[in-house]
Structures are given as C-alpha cells and as structure tokens.
Design a protein around this motif. Structure first.
Motif, PDB file in Angstrom:
ATOM      1  N   ALA A  83      35.287  35.839  45.795  1.00  0.00           N
ATOM      2  CA  ALA A  83      34.455  36.929  46.317  1.00  0.00           C
ATOM      3  C   ALA A  83      35.313  38.117  46.736  1.00  0.00           C
ATOM      4  N   ALA A  84      36.486  37.836  47.304  1.00  0.00           N
ATOM      5  CA  ALA A  84      37.383  38.925  47.695  1.00  0.00           C
ATOM      6  C   ALA A  84      37.856  39.710  46.476  1.00  0.00           C
ATOM      7  N   THR A  85      38.176  38.986  45.397  1.00  0.00           N
ATOM      8  CA  THR A  85      38.575  39.679  44.160  1.00  0.00           C
ATOM      9  C   THR A  85      37.428  40.526  43.626  1.00  0.00           C
ATOM     10  N   ASN A  86      36.218  39.968  43.668  1.00  0.00           N
ATOM     11  CA  ASN A  86      35.050  40.722  43.205  1.00  0.00           C
ATOM     12  C   ASN A  86      34.860  41.986  44.027  1.00  0.00           C
ATOM     13  N   LEU A  87      35.046  41.875  45.346  1.00  0.00           N
ATOM     14  CA  LEU A  87      34.953  43.067  46.202  1.00  0.00           C
ATOM     15  C   LEU A  87      36.022  44.098  45.838  1.00  0.00           C
ATOM     16  N   ASP A  88      37.218  43.612  45.489  1.00  0.00           N
ATOM     17  CA  ASP A  88      38.282  44.531  45.071  1.00  0.00           C
ATOM     18  C   ASP A  88      37.888  45.295  43.806  1.00  0.00           C
ATOM     19  N   VAL A  89      37.324  44.567  42.847  1.00  0.00           N
ATOM     20  CA  VAL A  89      36.933  45.202  41.583  1.00  0.00           C
ATOM     21  C   VAL A  89      35.833  46.237  41.820  1.00  0.00           C
ATOM     22  N   ILE A  90      34.830  45.868  42.611  1.00  0.00           N
ATOM     23  CA  ILE A  90      33.736  46.793  42.908  1.00  0.00           C
ATOM     24  C   ILE A  90      34.259  48.008  43.665  1.00  0.00           C
TER      25      ILE A  90
ATOM     26  N   VAL B 196      38.021  60.983  35.491  1.00  0.00           N
ATOM     27  CA  VAL B 196      37.692  61.270  34.091  1.00  0.00           C
ATOM     28  C   VAL B 196      38.225  60.168  33.182  1.00  0.00           C
ATOM     29  N   GLY B 197      37.365  59.660  32.306  1.00  0.00           N
ATOM     30  CA  GLY B 197      37.772  58.650  31.342  1.00  0.00           C
ATOM     31  C   GLY B 197      37.900  57.247  31.885  1.00  0.00           C
ATOM     32  N   PHE B 198      37.576  57.022  33.182  1.00  0.00           N
ATOM     33  CA  PHE B 198      37.709  55.692  33.762  1.00  0.00           C
ATOM     34  C   PHE B 198      36.641  54.759  33.209  1.00  0.00           C
ATOM     35  N   LYS B 199      36.998  53.498  33.020  1.00  0.00           N
ATOM     36  CA  LYS B 199      36.072  52.477  32.553  1.00  0.00           C
ATOM     37  C   LYS B 199      35.917  51.409  33.632  1.00  0.00           C
ATOM     38  N   ALA B 200      34.672  51.152  34.001  1.00  0.00           N
ATOM     39  CA  ALA B 200      34.382  50.224  35.092  1.00  0.00           C
ATOM     40  C   ALA B 200      34.781  48.802  34.715  1.00  0.00           C
ATOM     41  N   GLY B 201      35.188  48.042  35.730  1.00  0.00           N
ATOM     42  CA  GLY B 201      35.522  46.634  35.538  1.00  0.00           C
ATOM     43  C   GLY B 201      34.446  45.735  36.109  1.00  0.00           C
ATOM     44  N   ARG B 202      34.412  44.516  35.648  1.00  0.00           N
ATOM     45  CA  ARG B 202      33.504  43.516  36.215  1.00  0.00           C
ATOM     46  C   ARG B 202      34.227  42.174  36.274  1.00  0.00           C
ATOM     47  N   THR B 203      33.880  41.398  37.290  1.00  0.00           N
ATOM     48  CA  THR B 203      34.545  40.126  37.529  1.00  0.00           C
ATOM     49  C   THR B 203      33.788  39.003  36.842  1.00  0.00           C
TER      50      THR B 203
ATOM     51  N   ILE C 128      25.604  42.407  47.137  1.00  0.00           N
ATOM     52  CA  ILE C 128      25.563  41.026  46.662  1.00  0.00           C
ATOM     53  C   ILE C 128      26.901  40.329  46.910  1.00  0.00           C
ATOM     54  N   ALA C 129      28.012  41.033  46.626  1.00  0.00           N
ATOM     55  CA  ALA C 129      29.341  40.452  46.827  1.00  0.00           C
ATOM     56  C   ALA C 129      29.589  40.180  48.305  1.00  0.00           C
ATOM     57  N   GLN C 130      29.096  41.089  49.135  1.00  0.00           N
ATOM     58  CA  GLN C 130      29.254  40.883  50.588  1.00  0.00           C
ATOM     59  C   GLN C 130      28.498  39.632  51.037  1.00  0.00           C
ATOM     60  N   ARG C 131      27.280  39.458  50.561  1.00  0.00           N
ATOM     61  CA  ARG C 131      26.498  38.266  50.918  1.00  0.00           C
ATOM     62  C   ARG C 131      27.197  37.001  50.405  1.00  0.00           C
ATOM     63  N   ASN C 132      27.759  37.089  49.217  1.00  0.00           N
ATOM     64  CA  ASN C 132      28.473  35.938  48.660  1.00  0.00           C
ATOM     65  C   ASN C 132      29.664  35.569  49.532  1.00  0.00           C
ATOM     66  N   TYR C 133      30.395  36.588  49.976  1.00  0.00           N
ATOM     67  CA  TYR C 133      31.556  36.336  50.841  1.00  0.00           C
ATOM     68  C   TYR C 133      31.101  35.700  52.156  1.00  0.00           C
ATOM     69  N   GLN C 134      30.031  36.230  52.735  1.00  0.00           N
ATOM     70  CA  GLN C 134      29.530  35.691  54.010  1.00  0.00           C
ATOM     71  C   GLN C 134      29.038  34.264  53.850  1.00  0.00           C
TER      72      GLN C 134
END
Length: 393
Positions: A13-20, A30-37, A367-373
């Motif tokens: 969950a911490a890694t997911n929060l980092d990605v988000i 400019v030109g950035f591409k979003a990541g997903r865990t 959602i990631a916050q709820r998962n961490y909690q």
C-alpha cells in the motif's frame, strides 16, 4: 500469527501511495506518463496465504492532450512513438517535445539531450543529432529559366532576310519579357527574353543581359492548334558578366507556352539562381522536417525528426527527466520518419501534456489510504489477539 501478511499489505500500500503521489506531482509535467501499481498475492502453498507483493509498476502510454504554445521548436507526437535523443552518448526516448537550440547549434531538450533525425531528410540513414548551422546560404548561379506564356498568333511575321534582330530596335522583335538571373557570387542581372515571329507558327528566341546579347539564338514552332511543337537551341544561352564571376550558361524551358489568338501574356516565370542569404529562422513542419529559412527567401530541409516505436512500450525503463531507455522487455526500437508505418505524426507549436487524470488519481488516493489503514488495523487486531493469548492463566 498473521503479522507478515499485514506487513506485506502495508508495504504494498505504501508503494501504491508513492506511485499515486508521483502521478499527482507530475500532472503538469509535459510528456509525463502515469504509472499504476500491479499487485500479486504470495501463496507458496500456505493455507491462508502469505500476503501480497508489488508485481510491477507499469506506465500507461496513452496520449495526453495537446496544448498550443506557438513556439517553433515545440513539437508533439500524435499517435505512437517517441522522440529519439542522445544523452551522454546513449540513445534515450521521450514524449516531451519542448526543444531549443543550444550554444553549439544542436536542438536539445531542457537537460541538454540532443534530438536526432535523418540528415538532410534522407530517410533510412542512421539518425544523427540535428545540427543547425548559423552560417548563411551560399549564392547559386542561375542555370535554368522557366517561362510559360502565350504568343499572339495574329502577330505579323518579321522578315529576317531584310530585318536583322537588334535588341535596341523594337521593330526587329515581336514581344519581350523580363526576368532577373544571378551569377556565381549572387549578383543580380536584369535579363530580357525576345520573341520574334519569323513565319507562320515559327518564332525566334533571343536573350540579353545588361546590353550583352547571348551567344545563342533559339527557335520554337507550334502546331496548327497553337500547341508548342518543337524547340531548338534553347539549352545554352551564354553570358560573360566579368568582375571575377563565372560565365553564365542558361537553359530556357518554355514548356506550356502556346500560340493562340489572344494578347501576349506571361503566365509564369521562374529561375533557379539566388543571392547569398543569412539564416533568419528554423521551423519544424507537420512532416517532421526541420526547415531553415534564409533572408533570400530560400528554404532548406536540414533534417527529418526520427520517431522510434517499440513492440512493448511498457517495457521501457524510466531513468528520469522524462526519458526512457530500451530494455530486453521493450524490444529494440523501430525507427522511421513521422507518419510512416507505426510512427505517429508530429505537430509544431504544440506540446503533449501529462496523461495524468487528476480526478481518477484523487479517487485512487482515497482507496489506497483506506487499504493502508485496513492493513494497519489488521496488525492492531493481531496484536490484541496475541496479548489475549499471552495473558491466559
């Protein structure tokens, strides 16, 4: 006890929060591409499972919106592909098209990586860093004059047996047309074409430059419909300007010239010489050509931007500064010019914004916050159960 499962959930969950958080931080890049865990469970034969792990952090390469900037060196790719750049001697790839000229004359991004292209627009050659010479364009002497006109068929013929051609006597020719030609040093020379009707459907052609009559006399004939039929001796009108410049040797092309019963009319006149000109600007057109504009109204294609595609773009390895490098997972680059094969097209004066959807990322953040909690709560419950077991008498 199941502490390990909850701890693995906390780490994931911490890694997911980092990605988000990284996506949100780069929503304006400019030109950035979003990541997903991507998550995967850890089972290993255990009855209840051993928790979860981060299987991969994958970037999504769907296109961002295009934004107009008006800068000549801002470029965006519409469709598939990446700009190919050279950074520290290594090929890197980017969707960020914010380019500028460095002090050495190379087109570079903000980090100094040099944009590559096909030199002088020769597609299929090895891509090279695009270099813009600040030197001027050398003068070129005229070798070809093109003219399209109509010669009035009702014009009276001139008897060359009694009336010799004389450029100073307008009674010795039927019509004239003026054009400017250039010598090898770029000096302009006003030049006159003379057309003399000497018989039915037959015309004599002469040329003079500043009082100097060309050494050649040509002729043209028309068929009964007034369409150009034959041309003779129009390939070598010679002049000697002097002053240290090369002699001029001109070919005259009268393709499309007619002889109808209408007034004399010049409809087109061009020549291939020009004076020297200094560089006044650089533009990138919609075909990816880097075009130099010169003060003498000439343009030159210096290079064509290289677009690189990959069989698996998600396999590219990000190294920061909005660039990626190829990896075994991505496969080797498939390079081409814009709009050819799998390569997307390019647009000048625009950039591609980040493809991060802020609304979606904020929902994912909740959602990631709820998962961490929830994972933290699992540890708390496990601790309470353990304490109960320890306190048994």
């Amino acid at each position: 006890m199941g502490f390990s499962q909850a701890l693995s959930g906390l780490n994931a969950a911490a890694t997911n929060l980092d990605v988000i958080g990284n996506n949100i931080a780069n929503s304006q890049t400019v030109g950035f591409k979003a990541g997903r865990t991507l998550f995967a469970d850890v089972f290993a034969g255990a009855q209840a499972g051993l928790g979860t792990k981060v299987a991969a952090v994958m970037q999504t390469f769907n296109s961002g919106t295009l934004e107009n900037t008006g800068r000549n060196l801002d470029v965006a790719i519409s469709g598939n592909g990446f700009f190919r750049l050279i950074q520290n001697g290594e090929a890197v790839y980017s969707r960020n098209g914010q380019f500028n000229l460095d002090a050495s004359g190379y087109i570079v991004n903000a980090q100094g990586a040099r944009l590559t292209g096909y030199s002088e627009g020769v597609i299929g050659s090895d891509p090279e860093p695009i270099f813009i010479s600040t030197g001027g364009l050398q003068a070129t002497a005229t070798t070809q004059v093109n003219a399209t006109l109509n010669l009035d068929s009702a014009t009276d013929a001139i008897d060359r047996g009694t009336v010799a051609f004389d450029p100073a006597d307008d009674a010795t020719y039927s019509y004239t047309s003026n054009i400017t030609i250039y010598d090898s040093q770029g000096n302009a020379h006003p030049t006159t074409l003379y057309f003399s009707k000497v018989a039915d459907n037959s015309w004599e052609v002469n040329m003079s430059r500043g009082g100097e009559l060309a050494t050649n006399t040509g002729s043209i004939t028309f068929d009964v419909n007034g369409v150009l039929d034959t041309v003779t001796n129009l390939d070598s009108f010679q002049f000697s300007p002097g002053g240290g410049v090369a002699d001029l040797d001109l070919a005259l092309d009268l393709d499309g010239t007619t002889q109808f019963g209408n007034d004399f009319e010049l409809t087109a006149a061009t020549q291939d010489g020009y004076a020297a000109g200094s560089l006044v600007g650089i533009v990138i057109d919609d075909r990816g050509n880097v075009v130099a504009n010169y003060a003498n109204a000439q343009t030159r294609v210096l290079s064509t931007i290289t677009i690189a595609n990959f069989t698996n773009p998600e396999g590219l390895e990000p190294i920061g500064d909005n660039v990626w490098v190829e990896s075994p997972a991505s496969g080797q680059p498939i390079e081409n010019s814009p709009g050819v094969g799998l390569a997307g097209t390019v647009s000048s004066g625009v950039v591609e914004n980040s493809n991060v959807d802020l609304t979606r990322e904020l929902v994912n953040l909740i959602i990631a916050q709820r998962n961490y909690q929830a994972n933290a709560q699992t540890i708390k419950v496990q601790d309470e159960v353990l304490q109960s077991a320890v306190n048994l008498r």
